[in-house]
Design an enzyme around this catalytic site. Sequence first.
Site, PDB file in Angstrom:
ATOM      1  N   ARG A  51       2.381 -10.881  -0.621  1.00  0.00           N
ATOM      2  CA  ARG A  51       3.333  -9.955   0.010  1.00  0.00           C
ATOM      3  C   ARG A  51       2.786  -8.526   0.024  1.00  0.00           C
ATOM      4  O   ARG A  51       2.984  -7.795   0.987  1.00  0.00           O
ATOM      5  CB  ARG A  51       4.693  -9.997  -0.693  1.00  0.00           C
TER       6      ARG A  51
ATOM      7  N   GLU B  90       0.362  -8.501   2.710  1.00  0.00           N
ATOM      8  CA  GLU B  90       1.109  -8.472   3.965  1.00  0.00           C
ATOM      9  C   GLU B  90       1.609  -7.052   4.274  1.00  0.00           C
ATOM     10  O   GLU B  90       1.539  -6.596   5.421  1.00  0.00           O
ATOM     11  CB  GLU B  90       2.299  -9.435   3.882  1.00  0.00           C
TER      12      GLU B  90
ATOM     13  N   SER C  61      -7.302   8.883  -2.145  1.00  0.00           N
ATOM     14  CA  SER C  61      -8.198   8.446  -3.209  1.00  0.00           C
ATOM     15  C   SER C  61      -7.574   7.335  -4.042  1.00  0.00           C
ATOM     16  O   SER C  61      -6.380   7.356  -4.334  1.00  0.00           O
ATOM     17  CB  SER C  61      -8.529   9.620  -4.129  1.00  0.00           C
TER      18      SER C  61
END
Length: 146
Positions: free
Chosen positions: A87, A90, A113
Amino acid sequence: MNKLDVTEAIFAIKKEKDLTWEAIAEAVGMTDVWVTSACLGMNSCTEEVADKLVSFLGLPDAAKAALMEYPTKTWDQAIPQDPLIYRLYEVVGVYGPTLKEVIQEKFGDGIMSAIDFSMSVEKEENPKGDRVVLTLNGKFLPYKSW
């Protein structure tokens, strides 16, 4: 001991002593996210933090050197199978281009960064279901022209 040996030992001790990452982090004076990452081998500890981890967890003395060793930050480039990690993958896949656009509109051409960086994980109680609150805080690094 190498980093993998130390990670395996830490997980065994953590389970045996019924410890949380938060408790371990508190004992060594660091955040739970950073300590977890170091225990998983993705960050190196200072000598002071390594000493505290070895002492608090009862790790073998040989673990100290592995905890202080600079990591090679690599990971499997395949799509993750673990549902939670998938997830997050995703989220980056769906919102990565959006985040890039918004960050560059607000800051200019550059990156966030992951070295000058902190992260926290919080739980937000909600009647419709508890919420996971991830905060990623990284220094903006502008690209340079030469």
